[in-house]
Design a protein around this motif. Sequence first.
Motif, short mmCIF file in Angstrom:
data_model
loop_
_atom_site.label_atom_id
_atom_site.label_comp_id
_atom_site.label_asym_id
_atom_site.label_seq_id
_atom_site.Cartn_x
_atom_site.Cartn_y
_atom_site.Cartn_z
N ALA A 24 -42.92 21.32 -18.45
CA ALA A 24 -42.70 22.58 -19.02
C ALA A 24 -42.72 22.62 -20.57
N VAL A 25 -43.50 23.71 -20.94
CA VAL A 25 -43.89 23.85 -22.41
C VAL A 25 -43.70 25.27 -22.84
N VAL A 26 -43.10 25.54 -23.97
CA VAL A 26 -42.98 26.74 -24.45
C VAL A 26 -44.32 27.23 -24.88
N ASP A 27 -44.50 28.76 -24.64
CA ASP A 27 -45.68 29.36 -25.12
C ASP A 27 -45.94 29.04 -26.54
N GLY A 28 -47.32 28.68 -26.82
CA GLY A 28 -47.65 28.10 -28.16
C GLY A 28 -47.18 26.67 -28.46
N GLY A 29 -46.66 26.00 -27.70
CA GLY A 29 -46.42 24.51 -27.87
C GLY A 29 -47.67 23.55 -27.38
N THR A 30 -47.05 22.41 -27.54
CA THR A 30 -48.35 21.39 -27.05
C THR A 30 -47.78 20.76 -25.85
N ALA A 31 -48.66 20.48 -24.82
CA ALA A 31 -48.37 20.01 -23.56
C ALA A 31 -49.40 18.50 -23.45
N ARG A 32 -48.50 17.61 -22.89
CA ARG A 32 -48.97 16.29 -22.76
C ARG A 32 -49.00 15.92 -21.21
N LEU A 33 -50.02 15.52 -20.78
CA LEU A 33 -50.05 15.17 -19.38
C LEU A 33 -50.84 13.76 -19.00
N HIS A 34 -49.70 12.85 -18.61
CA HIS A 34 -50.13 11.50 -18.58
C HIS A 34 -50.29 10.75 -17.33
#
Length: 693
Positions: free
Chosen positions: A409-419
């Motif tokens: 879950a990421v806040v709109d405008g944030g950075t997502a990291r999928l590993h």
Amino acid sequence: MAAGCQIRLECFLLSTLLTVHVANGATYSSRPAPTAVVSGKTAILECGFDGLAEDETVIWQGPDYRVISYNRNVLKFYKRYVIVGDTSRGEYSLQISDARLEDDGKYSCYIDPAATADAILTVVVPMSGPPTIAGGELTATAGEQLSLTCRASGGHPAARLTWLNGTRPFRSAVVENKEDQTLELFLPRLTKWDDGANFTCLADQGFPQLARTKATSRVLRVKYPPVVQVPSPSVHVREGEPASLSCMVDSNPKSTVTWRKIGDNLPPIKMFRDNVLQFPRVSKRDGGLYQCEADNGLPPAGIGTLTLHVYYPPGIEGPAEDEVTMLYGQDDQSVHCVVTGNPKPHIRWRRKDTSLYWGNPLRFHRVRYDVQGTYQCVAASDGFREVTRDVFIDVVGKPAIGNGPTTVAVVDGGTARLHCEILGDPLPGRVTWFWRNNKGVENVVMTTHYGLSIIEKPTNDGTSSTVLLKDVGISEEGTYVCQAANMFGEARREIRLEVTGTPGSLVVIVISMATAALGLVGAVIVCVAVKKRWICGEQKHDTSTLSSTRSMPPVPKSVKRLGHGTNDSGVEDLELQELDGTLKPRPPPRAGKEWTSVGLSYTGLAQVNALPPYATVERHRPDGQDIRSRDDIPEEAAMDTEYTEHLAMEAPTPPPKDNLGRWRARAPPGGLSVRSSMHEAENDLNETEAENI
């Protein structure tokens, strides 16, 4: 003529004596006693009376009731006979010279025929020689019969015959014939115990002081098959030491002993000595079951069995390979360790350089990549050092993707990291990412869009692949699929990306709450100052002299009294003259990833560079307490219109999002190269990881 006269004389004397008056007062002072004499020697038969009257007559009578004498008068026929002794004292003993067999018999001495005293005279004639043994052979075979006859000849009286076994007489199987002086010995069945028996025939005439007992002996020899006895059925010895195996053989005649090893040949290095098998130096191959066989021609042959136990250290003979390859995902795989040793070794497996042990064989119920590594077969025996052997378990197969969060879950405008963590042997050449939107359409994720990067790094056990999404919007929400493949197959893992909220609304809420809190605190401070007459009193401070080098920050919700360590002491803790350091709001929590999540901006402050960074303040003082001196605290009157304008300031609007799709194969703006984009992505990933820590 003489014999007839002798008979007539005896009859006359007998008739005369019958008419003689016998005194009742005479008694025997000595009676005749049985006497034995060797032929040719002199014998004396004693006889005496007490109270003998002068008119009484003493009569001696010989064998066959023949009268020999009366008083001291001996008939002329008995020239070798004479009466000896003191007659005045009543002594009338009979002396016989040169005793002969005809003198042998019963003699009587009396004065009254109705009361006689008798004695037996035995004339001993010794045997001319010992007895003889005749009959069966003295060398027999066990199981046969034996009959022996002992015969004695000559001598008087006749010898009594007795069979002896050594010194003990035979009580059974004896038949005696006194007429011809023979004695038979009969044994119905010979045994090996009869071998060496000393059979003796003993002839005894009954007067050992006059005629010595004579005997004849023979030693019986019985042939019997060999009997083998083993003193030590089990011999224990360590490898390299000498050993001896022995058999005891009892047989007649002597047996020949042969050694053999059951199931194998005799060791080449050995020696035979007196039915003993000797090993100068044993090896582990010498251990086993041995047999000695004795044969002397008489069935059956004797057999003895011995076991030689050779103790030797454990030795690992298998598995044959130092590296075993297993296929990922297979069930019930095992590696067997073959160990020799005596005593029987205790076998275990362990992961090398660990204390994790398993039994033998080493079993894997399901082969995974995490079981790959070096294992040791450990064998231990009492009395010896343990031995080990390393075996490397190599796991090959299709890739495996490690477990991780299935939803990000990421806040709109944030950075997502999928590993993704990928394991495999061989490792996949590349890792492919797919994006499936909410409508189910799936596209390949590519690094051609600005703000998206895929970073692959090698790990200790495989490789990792990370998708980094910056400035995430609602259009990037969906399911991301990590896929890896090699020659054995492929593996996939899905991660759901959810975008929640907007940064602008969050900033407004935070600013509103902060403004309300600061207003409440300010009101409390003003009330306290009025009560203490710090303001609105007779003495008023000149506010024009206050320093205006920078704007006054908002008052925090709680401050600490100088010298105290708590914020819940009461209202008195809010007095301005007791405050320690410059008043300012607490720093934002570390969980914030973007500057807009802080809720306050310090762009309007004068001389911003004069304030220490929050990281420094937080490192030196707890809870964001300022480290400035007490002298820099301004008074309440210094809160001018600039402070009010600061409270009313809103957070800046975040930069506009790029609504272009991320999955189009296009280069980043400004002609940014893929290499520089990867470098920037790695920096962003490192910053993200540091913030997470």
